[in-house]
Write a protein that holds these residues in place. Sequence first.
Motif, short mmCIF file in Angstrom:
data_model
loop_
_atom_site.label_atom_id
_atom_site.label_comp_id
_atom_site.label_asym_id
_atom_site.label_seq_id
_atom_site.Cartn_x
_atom_site.Cartn_y
_atom_site.Cartn_z
N ASN A 278 84.88 51.20 124.24
CA ASN A 278 83.53 50.91 124.73
C ASN A 278 83.48 49.42 125.02
O ASN A 278 83.51 48.60 124.10
CB ASN A 278 82.48 51.28 123.69
CG ASN A 278 81.08 50.83 124.08
OD1 ASN A 278 80.83 50.46 125.23
ND2 ASN A 278 80.16 50.83 123.13
N PRO A 279 83.39 49.02 126.30
CA PRO A 279 83.46 47.59 126.63
C PRO A 279 82.20 46.81 126.24
O PRO A 279 82.21 45.58 126.25
CB PRO A 279 83.64 47.59 128.15
CG PRO A 279 83.00 48.86 128.59
CD PRO A 279 83.27 49.86 127.50
N PHE A 280 81.13 47.52 125.89
CA PHE A 280 79.88 46.87 125.52
C PHE A 280 79.41 47.35 124.14
O PHE A 280 78.37 48.00 124.02
CB PHE A 280 78.80 47.15 126.57
CG PHE A 280 79.17 46.68 127.95
CD1 PHE A 280 79.17 45.33 128.27
CD2 PHE A 280 79.52 47.59 128.94
CE1 PHE A 280 79.51 44.89 129.53
CE2 PHE A 280 79.86 47.17 130.22
CZ PHE A 280 79.86 45.81 130.52
N PRO A 281 80.15 47.04 123.11
CA PRO A 281 79.74 47.49 121.77
C PRO A 281 78.47 46.77 121.33
O PRO A 281 78.15 45.67 121.81
CB PRO A 281 80.93 47.10 120.90
CG PRO A 281 81.58 45.96 121.60
CD PRO A 281 81.38 46.23 123.06
N SER A 282 77.75 47.39 120.42
CA SER A 282 76.54 46.78 119.88
C SER A 282 76.90 45.58 119.02
O SER A 282 78.05 45.40 118.62
CB SER A 282 75.76 47.80 119.05
OG SER A 282 76.51 48.18 117.90
N VAL A 283 75.90 44.76 118.74
CA VAL A 283 76.12 43.59 117.90
C VAL A 283 76.65 44.02 116.54
O VAL A 283 77.53 43.37 115.96
CB VAL A 283 74.81 42.80 117.74
CG1 VAL A 283 75.00 41.64 116.76
CG2 VAL A 283 74.35 42.27 119.09
N GLU A 284 76.15 45.15 116.05
CA GLU A 284 76.55 45.63 114.73
C GLU A 284 78.00 46.09 114.68
O GLU A 284 78.66 45.98 113.64
CB GLU A 284 75.63 46.77 114.27
CG GLU A 284 74.18 46.39 114.04
CD GLU A 284 73.39 46.24 115.33
OE1 GLU A 284 72.28 45.68 115.28
OE2 GLU A 284 73.89 46.68 116.39
N THR A 285 78.51 46.62 115.79
CA THR A 285 79.86 47.20 115.78
C THR A 285 80.88 46.36 116.55
O THR A 285 82.05 46.73 116.60
CB THR A 285 79.84 48.60 116.41
OG1 THR A 285 79.44 48.52 117.79
CG2 THR A 285 78.86 49.51 115.66
N LYS A 286 80.45 45.24 117.12
CA LYS A 286 81.34 44.47 118.00
C LYS A 286 82.60 44.01 117.28
O LYS A 286 83.72 44.16 117.80
CB LYS A 286 80.60 43.27 118.58
CG LYS A 286 81.43 42.49 119.59
CD LYS A 286 80.61 41.40 120.26
CE LYS A 286 81.45 40.67 121.30
NZ LYS A 286 80.66 39.61 121.99
N GLU A 287 82.45 43.45 116.09
CA GLU A 287 83.62 42.95 115.37
C GLU A 287 84.60 44.07 115.05
O GLU A 287 85.82 43.92 115.20
CB GLU A 287 83.15 42.27 114.08
CG GLU A 287 84.28 41.59 113.31
CD GLU A 287 83.77 40.81 112.11
OE1 GLU A 287 84.58 40.56 111.19
OE2 GLU A 287 82.57 40.46 112.10
N GLU A 288 84.06 45.22 114.63
CA GLU A 288 84.91 46.36 114.31
C GLU A 288 85.63 46.88 115.56
O GLU A 288 86.82 47.20 115.51
CB GLU A 288 84.06 47.47 113.71
CG GLU A 288 84.83 48.73 113.38
CD GLU A 288 83.93 49.86 112.90
OE1 GLU A 288 84.46 50.98 112.69
OE2 GLU A 288 82.72 49.64 112.75
N GLU A 289 84.90 46.97 116.68
CA GLU A 289 85.50 47.46 117.92
C GLU A 289 86.59 46.52 118.42
O GLU A 289 87.65 46.97 118.88
CB GLU A 289 84.41 47.62 118.99
CG GLU A 289 83.40 48.72 118.71
CD GLU A 289 84.00 50.10 118.82
OE1 GLU A 289 84.52 50.43 119.90
OE2 GLU A 289 83.97 50.84 117.82
#
Length: 384
Positions: A278-289
């Motif tokens: 997902n090239p646009f992860p949420s702020v909450e999941t960005k680090e994990e992605e």
Amino acid sequence: MNEKDNIILSTVLLGMEIEALWEEVRELSLGQLGRVERLDTPPTPLQFLRDFVSQNKPCIISNATLHWPALSNWTSDSYLNQALSASSAYSQMVSVHLTPNGQADALVPLNEISTKNDASSSPSNSFCFASAHVQHMPFPEALKLISSSNNISENIQPKVIAYAQQQNDCLRSEYSVLSPDCDPHIPWASEALGCLPEAVNLWIGNHLSETSFHKDHYENLYAVVTGCKHFLLLPPTDVHRMYICDYPAAQYSYSQETGDFTLELDKPLRYVPWCSVNPFPSVETKEEEMAKFPLYFQGPKPFECTVNPGEILYLPSMWFHHVRQSPDDSGRAIAVNYWYDMQFDIKYAYFNFLQSIHHPAIKNAKLPKIECKESESDAENSEG
């Protein structure tokens, strides 16, 4: 150096060679600026074939469809409603894809699956490939539903998001009364490719509709009529960066009585190869992605482009693409795309060979669970 060390070294070198290929492709034919080439006018068939099709290179053609009546007619609700009601005493029935989040043909956590599928014991970080609920309804009702979900406050997520995206040559079937407003094919592309399009599709959505990363086995001519389409593009050589895996297929069902969705696994169980990123992860999941998919987030930037009304994007076969859209003043984005058969030539053989090579970073990556394994190809016939 012992045998184990030799294997480790060979694996590291292989990963470096694959990553060097990503850069070489950009240097040799695509450029490092991350921009898709724009042409001010349609190319000649020879120019299109020589400079773009044979090189598997995308481009945007401006001023390509300014002669289409659709560019003015399709901005009017009354025109569209009247046209699709004129053939009979009743409005034309059309297929509308309904989802709770605007993401049809996309990955969804398995914990959203209905418990009657016995999936409640699945780990929370597992995913499935979810297809939209398809509802047949009169066109005026479909148009109203598409537009209404766009008018809701940005802070409130509508319960249902509608997207008219039936594909399967829908402009020449469900929407055939509108087809005279567009060219039946793209003349310079048809001559260059030596055939007429296999399918011509109509897309009507709003800003909440989004198409996840995937590729198609078609030469795609994508014409925007109203609103704008925003593409992220990656060449076929970047296949390892997509972390393609097999996911269990599931289907949304929508209840008009309650306004709720349920998501159920297909029976018998089947798997769909799909891009995990997902090239646009949420702020909450960005680090994990970013940690999960380093080849994508740490590799060369994807090509970004916006296609405006009157323009055509040439999207070569096998290119990975992610699509979002901005609506016009009526709250809609409308596009027509032409799918031409691709040539299954030596480039296709090269791609399959490249995909068969295991990148060491993928083998060690923490990919989503549920029978997730590298796959030979991903599903086709999503947008673009």
